[in-house]
Scaffold this active site. Structure first.
Site, PDB file in Angstrom:
ATOM      1  N   CYS B  83       0.817  -1.217   0.000  1.00 13.84           N
ATOM      2  CA  CYS B  83       0.000   0.000   0.000  1.00 13.84           C
ATOM      3  C   CYS B  83       0.847   1.261   0.000  1.00 13.84           C
ATOM      4  O   CYS B  83       0.315   2.364  -0.112  1.00 13.84           O
ATOM      5  CB  CYS B  83      -0.940   0.002   1.197  1.00 13.84           C
ATOM      6  N   CYS B 206     -12.552   0.324   8.779  1.00  8.38           N
ATOM      7  CA  CYS B 206     -11.731  -0.084   7.628  1.00  8.38           C
ATOM      8  C   CYS B 206     -11.893   0.875   6.463  1.00  8.38           C
ATOM      9  O   CYS B 206     -13.001   1.320   6.161  1.00  8.38           O
ATOM     10  CB  CYS B 206     -12.148  -1.463   7.140  1.00  8.38           C
ATOM     11  N   SER B 207     -10.783   1.116   5.763  1.00  8.34           N
ATOM     12  CA  SER B 207     -10.877   1.857   4.516  1.00  8.34           C
ATOM     13  C   SER B 207     -11.546   0.938   3.496  1.00  8.34           C
ATOM     14  O   SER B 207     -11.476  -0.281   3.606  1.00  8.34           O
ATOM     15  CB  SER B 207      -9.476   2.265   4.052  1.00  8.34           C
ATOM     16  N   ILE B 209     -12.810  -0.659  -0.379  1.00  4.43           N
ATOM     17  CA  ILE B 209     -12.271  -1.137  -1.660  1.00  4.43           C
ATOM     18  C   ILE B 209     -12.609  -0.043  -2.679  1.00  4.43           C
ATOM     19  O   ILE B 209     -13.766   0.365  -2.796  1.00  4.43           O
ATOM     20  CB  ILE B 209     -12.974  -2.453  -2.066  1.00  4.43           C
ATOM     21  N   LYS B 328      -9.968   6.335   4.881  1.00  7.22           N
ATOM     22  CA  LYS B 328     -11.257   5.875   5.383  1.00  7.22           C
ATOM     23  C   LYS B 328     -12.425   6.433   4.570  1.00  7.22           C
ATOM     24  O   LYS B 328     -13.333   5.696   4.200  1.00  7.22           O
ATOM     25  CB  LYS B 328     -11.391   6.297   6.863  1.00  7.22           C
ATOM     26  N   HIS B 332      -9.407   3.960  -0.748  1.00  4.56           N
ATOM     27  CA  HIS B 332      -8.039   3.443  -0.684  1.00  4.56           C
ATOM     28  C   HIS B 332      -7.749   2.509  -1.862  1.00  4.56           C
ATOM     29  O   HIS B 332      -7.680   1.297  -1.708  1.00  4.56           O
ATOM     30  CB  HIS B 332      -7.837   2.733   0.664  1.00  4.56           C
TER      31      HIS B 332
END
Lengths: 348, 384, 132
Positions: B83, B206-207, B209, B328, B332
Site C-alpha cells: 500500500c 476499515c478503509s 475497496i 477511510k 483506498h
C-alpha cells in the site's frame, strides 16, 4: 518379549446428542437411545480428519513411549476415512512425528477393523525382528448418511500404539485373525456414504466374527473368559459389545472400562483401539486383557496382552482417554453438525 | 541535489468505477496532472500499483500506461511496496529529478480493485502479509491491524471509542472533499455497531475497496519558478522497512518503519514535528492512524487514542490529520493512496483546498504505509 | 493454483516447528533464516520450537480470504512460545469470548485449508487452550 511400549488417544471435543439428531428426522429419541445404548457421539471439527487425529494420538503415544521418533520403523494408519483417495495418510503422520525417511508406511482399510489391522502388522513386524519400533493407529471421521441409523453413531477419534521390545507396558501374549467374505456394510468408490445390510450386520456378521475370533484365540491359549481382567470388543453401538460379551461368558465389569461407546459413538477404526487405550489407563500390572475388533466385510482381529509393572510409570505422561471423553466437551446443534460434516450443499 | 517542486496534480472522483478500466482511470487522472502543470511531455514516469496482477490480471502496466498516456517511448517504471507503492513512486521520481537525470517526472499510482469479488480482494490485500506464515494461517489485512489494535488497547488502554473517533473525524473531513468515495458523516455509535470484520475492528474502522488513481508532476524548483508556478517544494523524503510479520517485531504496537522514515524526512527537511501544519497519514484502519501519529512524533508513544479523543488531530485541532478524509472516507485504491496524499497536501499548501482549507498551511507531511507497517514512506512539502 | 512444491518445502516448519538459531546472539528464527540479521552469522544451528505458549494478541477473522471461506469466523493470534519465539496461528477449540491475552495454549496438528475440491490438503499447526 514384545508388546506395547506407548499408547495414546485423541477425541475431538465436539459432541452431538441423539435427541438433537432425532429431532431433525422425527424419530423417537428415547427408543433409539435404549435400542443403541447410545447418548451422544463425538464430531470432528472441519479442520480435523484421520490424519490430524492420528498425529495427535501418535504424539500422545510417543510421550508414553519416550523414544526417538526417528527410530520408528513402521507407521501404519487404519481408517475408512483416509482424507485422500490416493496418497497415503501415513506419510503425513510420519513426517509430523519426525519418523521419516527411514520408515515403512501403509494405509489400511477394512471398515472398522483397519485400526487393529495396522496394530497387527506393526506388532508382528517387531516380533519378526524386521523393525525396532512399529506404530499402528486406528482413526476415523466416520460417515453416516443423514437420516440413516448410522448417523446416530458414526463418530470420530483415534488411538495409536507403539510396539517394541523394551520397557513394555503390555506384553503381547498372542494374536489371532478370523475372517470371511460377508458383505454386511460397504462403500463403493466415489460414494460419500456407506450402505449396510440392516439386521444382516448382526448375527451373520458382527456376532459370528467376534465370537469366532474370541473363541479361537482363547482356545489357542487355553484360556477362558474368567482368565481375563478386561475385554474390549468393537463398539458399533452400546448393545452389541455387551451382548457379544454375554454370549462368550464375560461379565459386564470386564467390559465396562473399555466400553466408551455410549458417550463416544462408533469411531470405526478407532473404536476398539480407543477401548484398549481406556483400559490400559486403569489396568494394574499383571492384568490380562483381550481385545477383539470387528470390521465389516468381514473379520475380527484378536490380541491378548499382559500388563506389566511399567504401566504405572507411563500412564500419566499423556491425557487419559476418559478425560478426553468427559472433559472440555462442546455440544453442537444439528445445523452446526451438518456444516462441520459438510452435509450442507453450498455454491461452488 | 537539486530542489524539487510539485507543479501539477491530478485526481478524479474515487469510488466503485464500474464503467472504467484500469487504463481509463489512470489516463484520465494523469491528464489532469499534465494539464495542471501546463505541459504535454514528460521525461519519465513512475506508477505505484500494489497488485494489478491479482486485481485485474495485468502485469507490465508501466509500458501499457505510458502508451495510453501518449508518452511512448519514455521510461516507465512500476513500483511496489504494497500500500506504500504510491509514496515510493514519488520518492523514486524525486531522486531522478534531484539527481539531474530527468527534469519532468510523473509520479503516480493506480489500483482497479472492483473487478474481483470480495474474497479475492481480501486475498489480494492479504498478500502484503507473509504468505507462508501469516497468510497460511488465514490472516487478513484487517486481521493484521486488529492484532495491533488489540495489543495497543492492552498495552496503553486505548479504547474502542477512541478507534471509532478516528473514523468519525475522517468522514467529517471527507464530507468536504468532493473527490472522496464516501461523503457522509458517521457517528461513534455507528462505528461501534457496524458489522464486525476482524475483532476489535468493524467495517467502519476499515478503509474501503476503491477504484482510483492519483498523479503528481515534479520538476526542478528552478524550472518551476521560471514557469511561474506556485512553488510547492518536496523538502524531505524518508523510506524504511520493518519485518512484514507482525509477530517478529519487538513491539507490535510500534511502527518502527514509519518512525525511521519520518526521522529521515525530518532531518532532510530540517523540520520538527511541531513545524508541520497538516499531515495526511495512512489510516487504512482506525488503529493505523493512532499508531502512525505516535511514530511520527506528533503525540507521545501510546497517546494516539487520547489525542484523537481530545481533538488534537481534528481539522480545528493543533495539527489536522487527514483533511482529505483519509483512506477511510476518500477511499483506498492501494497503489494510488500515497500520491493522493501528495495531491491533498499540495492543494492545502497552494490554498486550493476549498471548504477544508487549513488556514496558513505552509508545511505539510504525507505518510504512506505498506502491509501492516513493513514499509513506510514519508514526505515533507513546503510552500516557498 | 501453485504446484505442491510450495507446500512441500515448508513441511519441516509447519509439521514439526523446525527453526534455527544463532548461538552468538542467542536468537531463534522461525521460519529458519540463512543468516542472523543481527550479527550476519551464517552458521546457524537447527532447532525445534516448544509446543506450548501464551496468546499475546488475537483477532476473530469474520471476512476470510477465499480458501478459508468455509471456516469463518475463526480466531488468529500471535503466540509467544515458552522459548520466547513468537508466531502467528489460529486458536481453535475455544469459544471466542474465552480467548484472552495471556491465555495458555498448546500446539495441535490441524488441517488449515484445502486447495479447492481436488487439490492438496494443507496441514500445519494451530493452537488450542491448554488449561490446568
Amino acid at each position: 518379549m514384545e508388546g506395547i511400549i506407548g499408547y495414546g488417544a485423541y477425541i475431538p471435543r465436539n459432541r452431538i446428542k441423539v435427541e438433537e439428531i432425532a429431532k431433525v428426522w422425527g424419530t423417537d429419541a428415547p427408543s433409539y437411545k435404549r435400542g443403541l445404548m447410545l447418548e451422544e457421539k463425538s464430531v470432528p471439527s472441519p479442520d480435523q480428519d484421520t490424519i490430524t487425529m492420528s498425529v495427535e494420538a501418535s504424539k500422545n503415544a510417543l510421550k508414553r513411549a519416550k523414544i526417538d521418533p526417528a527410530d520408528i520403523g513402521a507407521v501404519y494408519i487404519g481408517s475408512e476415512s483416509h482424507p485422500y483417495a490416493v496418497k497415503p495418510s501415513g506419510t503425513v503422520v510420519a513426517e509430523a512425528l519426525g519418523a521419516t525417511p527411514e520408515a515403512h508406511t501403509a494405509d489400511f482399510e477394512f471398515a472398522c477393523k483397519a485400526g487393529t489391522e495396522s496394530m497387527f502388522v506393526a506388532l508382528n513386524l517387531v516380533k519378526a525382528g524386521v523393525i525396532k519400533f512399529g506404530m499402528g493407529v486406528g482413526a476415523d471421521t466416520s460417515q453416516g448418511a443423514p437420516g440413516d441409523a448410522l448417523e446416530y453413531s458414526a463418530a470420530a477419534g483415534a488411538a495409536a500404539f507403539i510396539f517394541g521390545r523394551d520397557k513394555i507396558v503390555a506384553k503381547i501374549v498372542d494374536t489371532y485373525a478370523y475372517m470371511t467374505d460377508t458383505p454386511d456394510f460397504w462403500r463403493r468408490e466415489y460414494q460419500y456414504y456407506p450402505q449396510h445390510g440392516g439386521r444382516f450386520t448382526g448375527e451373520p456378521a458382527y456376532f459370528k466374527h467376534v465370537t469366532g475370533a474370541a473363541r479361537g484365540i482363547m482356545q489357542n491359549n487355553d484360556m477362558k473368559p474368567e482368565d481375563f481382567d478386561y475385554v474390549i470388543f468393537h463398539q458399533p453401538n452400546g448393545k452389541f459389545p455387551l451382548r457379544v460379551g454375554k454370549m462368550l461368558g464375560f461379565k459386564k465389569e470386564q467390559i465396562e472400562p473399555g466400553w466408551l461407546v455410549n458417550k463416544l459413538g462408533n469411531t470405526y477404526s478407532g473404536s476398539s483401539p480407543l477401548g484398549l487405550a481406556a483400559t490400559l489407563d486403569i489396568a494394574k500390572p499383571g492384568d490380562m486383557v483381550l481385545i477383539v475388533s470387528y470390521g465389516s466385510g468381514a473379520g475380527s482381529d484378536a490380541f491378548i496382552f499382559k500388563v506389566t509393572d511399567h504401566i504405572e510409570e507411563v500412564r500419566n505422561l499423556a491425557p487419559l482417554t476418559r478425560d478426553l471423553l468427559d472433559k472440555n466437551k462442546n455440544y453442537l446443534e444439528y445445523g452446526e453438525y451438518a456444516k462441520f460434516r459438510r452435509k450442507i450443499r453450498k455454491a461452488d | 541535489m537539486r530542489d524539487v517542486a510539485v507543479i501539477g496534480i491530478g485526481m478524479t472522483k474515487w469510488g466503485e468505477l464500474w464503467k472504467k478500466s484500469l487504463r481509463d482511470i489512470y489516463v484520465e487522472t494523469a491528464l489532469l496532472a499534465l494539464e495542471d502543470a501546463g505541459i504535454d511531455r514528460i521525461d519519465s514516469m513512475y506508477i505505484g500499483s500494489m497488485s494489478s496482477g491479482l486485481f485485474v490480471g495485468q502485469e507490465h502496466i508501466a509500458s501499457l500506461l505510458a502508451d495510453y498516456l501518449g508518452q511512448l517511448p519514455v521510461p516507465a517504471t512500476r513500483v511496489e511496496t504494497a500500500c506504500a507503492s504510491g509514496g515510493l513512486a514519488l520518492r523514486l521520481g524525486l531522486m531522478e529529478v534531484a539527481s539531474g537525470m530527468s527534469n519532468i517526472v510523473l509520479a503516480s499510482g493506480v489500483e482497479k480493485m472492483t473487478d474481483v469479488g470480495g474474497d479475492e480482494a481480501t486475498y489480494a490485500l492479504g498478500t502484503a502479509a507473509d504468505q507462508e506464515y501469516e497468510g497460511y494461517q488465514g490472516i487478513t489485512f484487517p486481521g493484521l491491524y486488529a492484532l495491533i489494535a488489540r495489543a495497543h488497547m492492552q498495552k496503553y488502554g486505548t479504547t474502542r471509542e477512541q478507534l471509532a473517533k478516528v473514523a468519525v473525524k475522517n468522514h467529517h473531513n471527507g464530507l468536504k472533499n468532493p473527490l472522496a468515495q464516501y461523503q457522509f458523516e458517521i457517528t461513534v455509535e455507528a462505528v461501534l455497531n457496524s458489522v464486525k470484520v476482524a475483532d476489535p475492528l468493524n467495517i467502519l474502522d476499515c478503509s474501503p475497496i476503491t477504484d482510483g488513481a492519483a498523479a503528481a508532476i515534479i520538476c526542478p524548483a528552478d524550472m518551476a519558478r521560471k514557469m511561474g508556478k506556485p512553488l510547492i517544494k518536496v523538502i524531505g523524503t524518508g523510506h524504511a522497512t520493518d519485518t512484514i510479520q507482525i509477530s517478529q517485531r519487538k513491539d507490535m504496537t510500534w511502527l518502527e518503519a514509519t518512525y525511521q522514515a519520518a526521522k529521515q524526512a525530518y532531518a532532510m527537511a530540517d523540520k520538527k514535528p511541531e513545524d508541520i501544519d497538516l499531515i495526511e497519514v495512512h489510516d487504512c484502519f482506525t488503529i493505523a492512524e493512532i499508531c502512525v501519529t505516535e511514530a511520527l512524533g506528533i503525540v507521545d508513544k501510546g497517546k494516539g487514542g487520547e489525542a484523537v479523543e481530545a481533538g488534537l488531530t481534528a481539522m480545528e485541532g493543533k495539527i489536522p490529520v487527514n483533511t482529505s478524509g483519509g483512506l477511510k472516507s476518500k477511499g483506498h485504491p492501494v497503489g494510488a493512496t500515497g500520491i493522493a496524499q501528495v495531491v491533498e497536501v499540495t492543494k492545502q499548501l497552494r490554498g486550493e483546498a476549498g471548504e477544508r482549507q487549513v488556514k496558513d498551511a505552509r508545511v505539510g507531511m504525507t505518510q504512506n504505509m505498506g502491509g501492516s507497517g513493513g514499509s513506510s514512506v514519508v514526505h515533507i512539502l513546503e510552500r516557498e | 493454483m501453485s504446484t505442491p512444491s510450495r507446500y512441500w518445502r515448508e513441511i519441516p516448519q509447519r509439521y514439526r516447528l523446525e527453526a534455527n538459531k544463532c548461538n552468538r546472539c542467542e536468537l531463534t528464527f522461525f521460519p529458519p533464516r540463512l543468516l542472523c540479521p543481527e550479527c550476519k552469522n551464517r552458521k546457524l544451528e537447527k532447532s525445534k520450537l516448544t509446543e506450548k505458549g501464551k496468546v499475546i494478541t488475537y483477532t476473530i477473522i469474520r471476512v476470510p480470504p477465499a480458501q478459508f471461506s468455509d471456516q469463518a469466523p475463526y480466531a488468529v493470534g500471535i503466540i509467544e512460545l515458552e522459548d520466547g519465539v513468537r508466531l502467528t496461528g489460529q486458536i481453535v477449540d475455544c469459544a471466542f469470548e474465552d480467548i484472552k491475552i495471556g491465555m495458555k495454549v498448546k500446539l495441535e496438528f490441524r488441517k488449515l485449508f484445502e486447495e479447492g475440491h481436488a487439490g492438496i490438503l494443507c496441514y500445519g499447526y494451530k493452537f488450542v487452550p491448554h488449561g490446568e
